[in-house]
Structures are given as C-alpha cells and as structure tokens.
Design a protein around this motif. Structure first.
Motif, mmCIF file in Angstrom:
data_model
loop_
_atom_site.group_PDB
_atom_site.id
_atom_site.type_symbol
_atom_site.label_atom_id
_atom_site.label_comp_id
_atom_site.label_asym_id
_atom_site.label_seq_id
_atom_site.Cartn_x
_atom_site.Cartn_y
_atom_site.Cartn_z
ATOM 1 N N ALA A 66 -15.766 3.663 0.728
ATOM 2 C CA ALA A 66 -15.850 2.821 -0.474
ATOM 3 C C ALA A 66 -14.508 2.799 -1.201
ATOM 4 C CB ALA A 66 -16.953 3.329 -1.398
ATOM 5 N N SER A 67 -13.861 3.952 -1.286
ATOM 6 C CA SER A 67 -12.541 4.028 -1.921
ATOM 7 C C SER A 67 -11.525 3.202 -1.140
ATOM 8 C CB SER A 67 -12.094 5.486 -1.995
ATOM 9 O OG SER A 67 -10.775 5.582 -2.421
ATOM 10 N N ALA A 68 -11.556 3.319 0.176
ATOM 11 C CA ALA A 68 -10.632 2.553 1.018
ATOM 12 C C ALA A 68 -10.890 1.055 0.885
ATOM 13 C CB ALA A 68 -10.761 2.983 2.475
ATOM 14 N N ASP A 69 -12.146 0.665 0.786
ATOM 15 C CA ASP A 69 -12.474 -0.755 0.625
ATOM 16 C C ASP A 69 -11.921 -1.306 -0.689
ATOM 17 O OD1 ASP A 69 -13.736 -0.769 3.065
ATOM 18 O OD2 ASP A 69 -15.762 -0.592 2.228
ATOM 19 N N LEU A 70 -12.029 -0.513 -1.764
ATOM 20 C CA LEU A 70 -11.473 -0.950 -3.051
ATOM 21 C C LEU A 70 -9.957 -1.088 -2.972
ATOM 22 C CD1 LEU A 70 -13.566 1.119 -5.626
ATOM 23 C CD2 LEU A 70 -13.637 -1.337 -5.228
ATOM 24 N N LEU A 71 -9.309 -0.120 -2.344
ATOM 25 C CA LEU A 71 -7.854 -0.198 -2.198
ATOM 26 C C LEU A 71 -7.453 -1.407 -1.358
ATOM 27 C CD1 LEU A 71 -7.047 3.567 -1.599
ATOM 28 C CD2 LEU A 71 -6.463 2.223 -3.615
ATOM 29 N N ARG A 75 5.520 -3.805 0.981
ATOM 30 C CA ARG A 75 5.455 -2.863 -0.132
ATOM 31 C C ARG A 75 4.011 -2.683 -0.590
ATOM 32 N NH1 ARG A 75 4.445 -3.557 -4.939
ATOM 33 N NH2 ARG A 75 4.774 -5.782 -4.860
ATOM 34 N N ALA A 76 3.244 -3.770 -0.657
ATOM 35 C CA ALA A 76 1.834 -3.677 -1.057
ATOM 36 C C ALA A 76 1.031 -2.893 -0.017
ATOM 37 C CB ALA A 76 1.243 -5.069 -1.242
ATOM 38 N N SER A 77 1.323 -3.107 1.257
ATOM 39 C CA SER A 77 0.616 -2.369 2.309
ATOM 40 C C SER A 77 0.970 -0.885 2.266
ATOM 41 C CB SER A 77 0.964 -2.937 3.683
ATOM 42 O OG SER A 77 0.490 -4.245 3.806
ATOM 43 N N LEU A 78 2.227 -0.585 2.020
ATOM 44 C CA LEU A 78 2.646 0.815 1.921
ATOM 45 C C LEU A 78 2.003 1.493 0.710
ATOM 46 C CD1 LEU A 78 4.433 3.116 2.984
ATOM 47 C CD2 LEU A 78 6.241 2.257 1.481
ATOM 48 N N LYS A 79 1.929 0.771 -0.395
ATOM 49 C CA LYS A 79 1.294 1.317 -1.598
ATOM 50 C C LYS A 79 -0.176 1.627 -1.330
ATOM 51 C CE LYS A 79 0.030 -0.848 -5.636
ATOM 52 N NZ LYS A 79 0.227 -1.812 -6.700
ATOM 53 N N GLN A 80 -0.855 0.729 -0.630
ATOM 54 C CA GLN A 80 -2.264 0.953 -0.292
ATOM 55 C C GLN A 80 -2.413 2.129 0.666
ATOM 56 O OE1 GLN A 80 -3.825 -0.563 2.943
ATOM 57 N NE2 GLN A 80 -5.842 0.176 2.470
ATOM 58 N N CYS A 81 -1.494 2.252 1.609
ATOM 59 C CA CYS A 81 -1.537 3.357 2.569
ATOM 60 C C CYS A 81 -1.345 4.687 1.857
ATOM 61 C CB CYS A 81 -0.460 3.146 3.627
ATOM 62 S SG CYS A 81 -0.432 4.407 4.898
ATOM 63 N N HIS A 82 -0.385 4.760 0.938
ATOM 64 C CA HIS A 82 -0.159 5.996 0.189
ATOM 65 C C HIS A 82 -1.373 6.353 -0.664
ATOM 66 C CE1 HIS A 82 3.915 7.185 1.110
ATOM 67 N NE2 HIS A 82 4.327 5.946 0.990
ATOM 68 N N ALA A 83 -1.951 5.372 -1.331
ATOM 69 C CA ALA A 83 -3.116 5.635 -2.178
ATOM 70 C C ALA A 83 -4.303 6.115 -1.345
ATOM 71 C CB ALA A 83 -3.497 4.370 -2.952
ATOM 72 N N GLN A 84 -4.505 5.523 -0.181
ATOM 73 C CA GLN A 84 -5.612 5.932 0.685
ATOM 74 C C GLN A 84 -5.367 7.337 1.230
ATOM 75 O OE1 GLN A 84 -6.584 2.892 3.453
ATOM 76 N NE2 GLN A 84 -8.258 4.000 4.368
ATOM 77 N N TYR A 85 -4.138 7.659 1.563
ATOM 78 C CA TYR A 85 -3.814 9.001 2.044
ATOM 79 C C TYR A 85 -4.069 10.035 0.956
ATOM 80 C CZ TYR A 85 -1.063 12.919 3.785
ATOM 81 O OH TYR A 85 -0.659 14.154 4.202
ATOM 82 N N ALA A 105 -6.167 9.785 -1.485
ATOM 83 C CA ALA A 105 -7.616 9.896 -1.686
ATOM 84 C C ALA A 105 -8.243 10.800 -0.628
ATOM 85 C CB ALA A 105 -8.260 8.512 -1.637
ATOM 86 N N ILE A 106 -7.739 10.747 0.587
ATOM 87 C CA ILE A 106 -8.288 11.587 1.663
ATOM 88 C C ILE A 106 -7.878 13.036 1.469
ATOM 89 C CG2 ILE A 106 -8.108 12.052 4.135
ATOM 90 C CD1 ILE A 106 -8.010 9.045 4.577
ATOM 91 N N ARG A 107 -6.656 13.272 1.004
ATOM 92 C CA ARG A 107 -6.182 14.647 0.829
ATOM 93 C C ARG A 107 -6.944 15.399 -0.251
ATOM 94 N NH1 ARG A 107 -0.239 15.658 -0.034
ATOM 95 N NH2 ARG A 107 -0.971 17.775 0.216
#
Length: 156
Positions: A63-68, A141-151, A153-155
């Motif tokens: 759900a968090s990944a879907d929002l991101l 940049r937007a994809s990288l920002k989403q990748c960092h935020a998802q990472y 959230a998982i950590r």
C-alpha cells in the motif's frame, strides 16, 4: 514336581511377559506419536501466525509503495504536460541557420552576449532538444525520489 507343569508355568510367564512387553511397546509408541503430533500442531500454529503477520506487513508495504508510485506518476504527468506546453511554445522560434557562420561570439571577446547566455537566441531544434533532455532528467529524478522513499519505507 512334574516337568510339564514347570514348563507350562514358564511358558505362561514368558507369554504374559511378552504380551506385556508388546503392549508396553505399543503404548510407548502411541505416547511418543501423541507428543509428536502435539509438537507438530504447535509448530503449524506458530507458522500460520508468522505467515499471517508477514502477509499483513507485505500488504502495508505494498500500500505504501502504491501511494509512492501514484505520487511519482502524478509528478511525471505534470512534467509531461509542462514539457508539451514548452515544446508547443518553442515552435514559434526560428530554425537553425543553414549558413556556416556561427552566432556564438568569438573567444576573443570578454564575457558573452546577453542573448546567447540566456538561451533566448537558441534555435527551435536546440531548444526542443534541451527541453526534452530536461524533461527526461526530471522524470529520472522523480523515479529516483520514489525509489529512495520506497527503500526507506522497507528499512523501517
């Protein structure tokens, strides 16, 4: 004493002992099997609880990944709309000159001409290329920002 009587008595005691041993063995096997089944049921219950907890955590992360991903997709749609508007506005610019003369000031002059430094004098093709590259960079940049935020959230 009659030897047949003694032999019969010994055989009766041996038979009773053998039956008792057999019956004790069977009861021991049943007891061990019962303990094994009980332990196995406890393990299965623990496994089911751990699996349910993992499934719940997975659903939260999804759900968090879907929002991101929705935020990233919205940002990319906005970038694409701005890029399309910019590209449409650049159609009014003149094309690149076909002559071999350069519009870039010579290196001998100090500083640069105001028109060449601001990008106002760029030809249509050059401006469209630069706008497209800037849009691609913003998308990455937007994809990288989403990748960092998802990472992150998982950590947690």
């Amino acid at each position: 004493m009659n030897p047949w009587l003694i032999l019969g008595f010994v055989l009766a005691v041996a038979a009773a002992g053998g039956a008792g041993l057999y019956q004790g063995h069977e009861l021991g096997v049943a007891e061990v099997q019962q303990k094994w089944d009980k332990e196995r049921a406890a393990q299965l219950a623990e496994h089911a609880a751990a699996q349910a907890a993992a499934r719940e955590k997975e659903q939260e992360l999804q759900a968090s990944a879907d929002l991101l991903r929705k935020d990233k997709d919205r940002e990319i749609r906005d970038l694409n709309a701005r890029t399309a508007a910019l590209t449409n506005s650049l159609r009014d610019r003149p094309s690149r000159p076909t002559t071999e003369t350069s519009t870039v000031p010579s290196t001998a002059s100090a500083g640069c001409a105001p028109a060449s430094c601001t990008g106002a004098g760029l030809s249509r093709e050059d401006a469209q290329f630069l706008a497209g590259e800037a849009a691609r960079a913003d998308e990455l940049r937007a994809s990288l920002k989403q990748c960092h935020a998802q990472y992150q959230a998982i950590r947690q």
